[in-house]
Write an enzyme that holds these catalytic residues in place. Sequence first.
Site, PDB file in Angstrom:
ATOM      1  N   ARG A   1       2.707  15.512   5.953  1.00  0.00           N
ATOM      2  CA  ARG A   1       3.689  15.721   7.060  1.00  0.00           C
ATOM      3  C   ARG A   1       5.209  15.866   6.559  1.00  0.00           C
ATOM      4  O   ARG A   1       6.141  16.313   7.177  1.00  0.00           O
ATOM      5  CB  ARG A   1       3.522  15.100   8.285  1.00  0.00           C
ATOM      6  CG  ARG A   1       2.307  15.448   9.027  1.00  0.00           C
ATOM      7  CD  ARG A   1       2.098  14.625  10.229  1.00  0.00           C
ATOM      8  NE  ARG A   1       1.335  13.318   9.915  1.00  0.00           N
ATOM      9  CZ  ARG A   1       1.579  12.401  10.728  1.00  0.00           C
ATOM     10  NH1 ARG A   1       1.998  12.408  11.743  1.00  0.00           N
ATOM     11  NH2 ARG A   1       0.872  11.098  10.274  1.00  0.00           N
TER      12      ARG A   1
ATOM     13  N   ASN B   1      44.883  17.740 -20.680  1.00  0.00           N
ATOM     14  CA  ASN B   1      44.142  16.806 -21.689  1.00  0.00           C
ATOM     15  C   ASN B   1      43.220  17.168 -22.623  1.00  0.00           C
ATOM     16  O   ASN B   1      42.484  16.686 -23.160  1.00  0.00           O
ATOM     17  CB  ASN B   1      43.624  15.702 -20.835  1.00  0.00           C
ATOM     18  CG  ASN B   1      42.903  16.039 -19.590  1.00  0.00           C
ATOM     19  OD1 ASN B   1      42.754  17.527 -19.543  1.00  0.00           O
ATOM     20  ND2 ASN B   1      41.734  15.359 -19.569  1.00  0.00           N
ATOM     21  N   TYR B   2      42.923  18.621 -22.415  1.00  0.00           N
ATOM     22  CA  TYR B   2      41.472  19.070 -22.950  1.00  0.00           C
ATOM     23  C   TYR B   2      41.799  20.408 -23.788  1.00  0.00           C
ATOM     24  O   TYR B   2      42.341  21.265 -23.087  1.00  0.00           O
ATOM     25  CB  TYR B   2      40.485  19.046 -21.968  1.00  0.00           C
ATOM     26  CG  TYR B   2      39.223  19.519 -22.142  1.00  0.00           C
ATOM     27  CD1 TYR B   2      38.293  18.677 -23.161  1.00  0.00           C
ATOM     28  CD2 TYR B   2      38.432  20.595 -21.471  1.00  0.00           C
ATOM     29  CE1 TYR B   2      37.160  19.105 -23.379  1.00  0.00           C
ATOM     30  CE2 TYR B   2      37.341  20.909 -21.988  1.00  0.00           C
ATOM     31  CZ  TYR B   2      36.637  20.149 -22.941  1.00  0.00           C
ATOM     32  OH  TYR B   2      35.277  20.500 -23.386  1.00  0.00           O
TER      33      TYR B   2
ATOM     34  N   LEU C   1       0.743  -1.265   0.001  1.00  0.00           N
ATOM     35  CA  LEU C   1      -0.108  -0.075   0.144  1.00  0.00           C
ATOM     36  C   LEU C   1       0.963   1.458   0.121  1.00  0.00           C
ATOM     37  O   LEU C   1       1.919   1.475   0.785  1.00  0.00           O
ATOM     38  CB  LEU C   1      -1.044   0.060   1.270  1.00  0.00           C
ATOM     39  CG  LEU C   1      -1.866  -1.269   1.413  1.00  0.00           C
ATOM     40  CD1 LEU C   1      -2.810  -0.868   2.557  1.00  0.00           C
ATOM     41  CD2 LEU C   1      -2.513  -1.524   0.096  1.00  0.00           C
ATOM     42  N   ALA C   2       0.645   2.138  -1.004  1.00  0.00           N
ATOM     43  CA  ALA C   2       1.434   3.385  -1.108  1.00  0.00           C
ATOM     44  C   ALA C   2       0.978   4.447  -1.927  1.00  0.00           C
ATOM     45  O   ALA C   2       1.576   5.305  -2.546  1.00  0.00           O
ATOM     46  CB  ALA C   2       2.509   2.871  -2.026  1.00  0.00           C
ATOM     47  N   ALA C   3      -0.379   4.678  -1.542  1.00  0.00           N
ATOM     48  CA  ALA C   3      -1.187   5.673  -2.246  1.00  0.00           C
ATOM     49  C   ALA C   3      -1.257   6.788  -1.485  1.00  0.00           C
ATOM     50  O   ALA C   3      -1.588   7.912  -1.953  1.00  0.00           O
ATOM     51  CB  ALA C   3      -2.626   5.076  -2.715  1.00  0.00           C
TER      52      ALA C   3
HETATM   53  C1  UD1 Z   1      -3.448   2.102   9.550  1.00  0.00           C
HETATM   54  C2  UD1 Z   1      -4.266   1.203  10.467  1.00  0.00           C
HETATM   55  C3  UD1 Z   1      -3.960   1.055  11.729  1.00  0.00           C
HETATM   56  C4  UD1 Z   1      -2.621   0.958  12.122  1.00  0.00           C
HETATM   57  C5  UD1 Z   1      -1.449   1.992  11.379  1.00  0.00           C
HETATM   58  C6  UD1 Z   1      -0.060   1.550  11.341  1.00  0.00           C
HETATM   59  C7  UD1 Z   1      -6.338   1.037   9.005  1.00  0.00           C
HETATM   60  C8  UD1 Z   1      -7.732   1.450   9.151  1.00  0.00           C
HETATM   61  N1  UD1 Z   1      -5.692   1.674  10.068  1.00  0.00           N
HETATM   62  O1  UD1 Z   1      -3.727   3.353  10.171  1.00  0.00           O
HETATM   63  O2  UD1 Z   1      -4.926   0.045  12.598  1.00  0.00           O
HETATM   64  O3  UD1 Z   1      -2.515   1.019  13.374  1.00  0.00           O
HETATM   65  O4  UD1 Z   1      -1.916   1.893   9.923  1.00  0.00           O
HETATM   66  O5  UD1 Z   1       0.724   2.585  10.894  1.00  0.00           O
HETATM   67  O6  UD1 Z   1      -5.961   0.343   8.403  1.00  0.00           O
HETATM   68  N2  UD1 Z   1      -2.932   3.708   2.070  1.00  0.00           N
HETATM   69  C9  UD1 Z   1      -3.361   3.740   0.584  1.00  0.00           C
HETATM   70  N3  UD1 Z   1      -4.559   4.202   0.129  1.00  0.00           N
HETATM   71  C10 UD1 Z   1      -5.416   4.700   1.320  1.00  0.00           C
HETATM   72  C11 UD1 Z   1      -5.195   4.794   2.794  1.00  0.00           C
HETATM   73  C12 UD1 Z   1      -3.667   4.437   2.974  1.00  0.00           C
HETATM   74  O7  UD1 Z   1      -2.652   3.072   0.092  1.00  0.00           O
HETATM   75  O8  UD1 Z   1      -6.574   4.937   0.869  1.00  0.00           O
HETATM   76  C13 UD1 Z   1      -1.826   3.508   2.459  1.00  0.00           C
HETATM   77  C14 UD1 Z   1      -0.859   4.697   2.803  1.00  0.00           C
HETATM   78  O9  UD1 Z   1       0.214   5.147   1.919  1.00  0.00           O
HETATM   79  C15 UD1 Z   1       0.011   3.916   4.030  1.00  0.00           C
HETATM   80  C16 UD1 Z   1      -0.661   2.707   4.605  1.00  0.00           C
HETATM   81  O10 UD1 Z   1      -1.798   2.539   3.602  1.00  0.00           O
HETATM   82  O11 UD1 Z   1       1.202   3.335   3.484  1.00  0.00           O
HETATM   83  C17 UD1 Z   1      -1.401   3.030   5.729  1.00  0.00           C
HETATM   84  O12 UD1 Z   1      -2.263   4.211   5.717  1.00  0.00           O
HETATM   85  P1  UD1 Z   1      -2.402   5.202   6.986  1.00  0.00           P
HETATM   86  O13 UD1 Z   1      -3.061   6.257   6.509  1.00  0.00           O
HETATM   87  O14 UD1 Z   1      -0.716   5.631   7.409  1.00  0.00           O
HETATM   88  O15 UD1 Z   1      -3.176   4.322   8.027  1.00  0.00           O
HETATM   89  P2  UD1 Z   1      -3.530   4.777   9.418  1.00  0.00           P
HETATM   90  O16 UD1 Z   1      -4.696   5.582   9.351  1.00  0.00           O
HETATM   91  O17 UD1 Z   1      -2.312   5.310  10.084  1.00  0.00           O
END
Ligand code: UD1
Length: 456
Positions: free
Chosen positions: A15, A385-386, A8-10
């Site tokens: 911050r 050299n140049y 997951l990287a979206a």
């Molecule tokens: C999430 C977890 C939480 C956990 C925490 C750990 C859920 C609902 N919550 O919370 O229980 O303790 O991570 O860090 O899963 N991302 C997407 N698409 C989205 C949303 C997020 O790709 O629509 C990716 C983000 O880029 C990130 C990861 O998912 O890599 C986690 O998303 P983030 O928003 O940080 O989750 P938290 O709300 O912190």
Amino acid sequence: MKITTIILAAGKGTRMRSEVPKILHEIANRSLLQHVYDTAKQLQNNDIKIVVGHGAELVTSALKNLDAEWIEQIQQLGTGHAVQQVSHQIEDDDIVLILYGDVPLLKIETVKLLINNVNEQSLALLTVDLANPTGYGRIVRNEAGQVIKIVEEKDATEYERTIKEGNTGIMAVQGKPLKKWLGQLNNSNVQGEYYLTDVIEMAVADEFTVITSQPQTEDEVLGVNNRIQLSHLERVYQQEQANKLMEQGVTMRDPLRFDQRGEMVTLGQDIEIDINVILEGKNQIGSHVKIGANTQIKNSIIGDHVEILANCVIEDAFIGAGSRIGPYARLRPESVLAENVHIGNFVELKKTTVAAGSKINHLSYIGDTAVGAQVNIGAGTITCNYDGVNKFKTIIEDGAFIGSNSQLVAPVIIGKNATIGAGSTITKDTPDNQLTLSRAKQMSIAGWQRPVKKEK
Ligand code: UD1
Ligand code: CA
């Protein structure tokens, strides 16, 4: 058994306060996402899918060499929604592994443990006990200690917020049940998001056991949300690199002041590394090598018993056994030194080979040059050299002696055992064994007097 890893990287990474998507920020010259990918890549029979959203184009073009499928999540409606984007590509008997692109230091051992906990009737979840669990989803267990659900902090009751066991977000489960649960997610919660964490409660309802495991250290599961956390994980990573080297027999004057931004391909015995050394790319370092303070070495091969003194910058170079480099030397790409060569202070080499036992000890620029064996190049020698357009080659044959402050205007050949008088500008090939010099004749003017100030 096939694994599908979904990274997951979206997310946006607000911050970080950056124009660069968060997951492209680097630890040890490798992006956060690349770290996660490299870990996942160590699993056999693994299809990697990466869910991108914010800065998707930048991310996919920066990392276009990854052997992974990019899946775009146009709107970021939650972690559950992110995994739903991949749902149609998950096969029933896949093991699906969920990783986060911003959690770079997760260890492969931890991932393998998680995968081993998956079976027909169990879901594997990575949790972590935290002194301060603020911001994390909390792991809710029943009286028998079994996990019954995960509650996000914003949705938690006061009691649930006191739970110290946090959700890392990392889990593994079989494809078939996961797809079913993904289809049942809703967003009726405080944040109005589709939470992946809701599948835990669904799994329990379907009589799955949730098997939890923990990482070896908390740092393994820390995510990067700001640059303070980024710098923390950089130091954690570097400390690990230093520890690995020390375990292999390297002496480090201070492991807290060491950076490995690449990999050590081969490593000899009894290497000593002083403070503030940066190793980049792929390096091979022989035995009994000493590396002085504030030195940077990139993609180089260093022979046994080489001593590199302080403040050197060395890139794409080969240094033969017993050579001594620096202090303050710069070896630019394609510097190839044979055994027992001395390169001293303020000497710059580029595309130059130096045969055994030769010395270039002070204040010189030697580029596009082949230096023979047992040559002595005096202070302040420059190979010109140049010509502003083309580069030309200089050849200095074995045993030559170049007097200080000489310019060798390439293309030019200095013969075997030739001597060049100090201060010469050499524009033509010089014969073997002879002294060649080009210098205005020195003269003295008898009776000459210094000017004196005129009286007013
Ligand atoms: C999430 C977890 C939480 C956990 C925490 C750990 C859920 C609902 N919550 O919370 O229980 O303790 O991570 O860090 O899963 N991302 C997407 N698409 C989205 C949303 C997020 O790709 O629509 C990716 C983000 O880029 C990130 C990861 O998912 O890599 C986690 O998303 P983030 O928003 O940080 O989750 P938290 O709300 O912190
Ligand atoms: Ca987070």
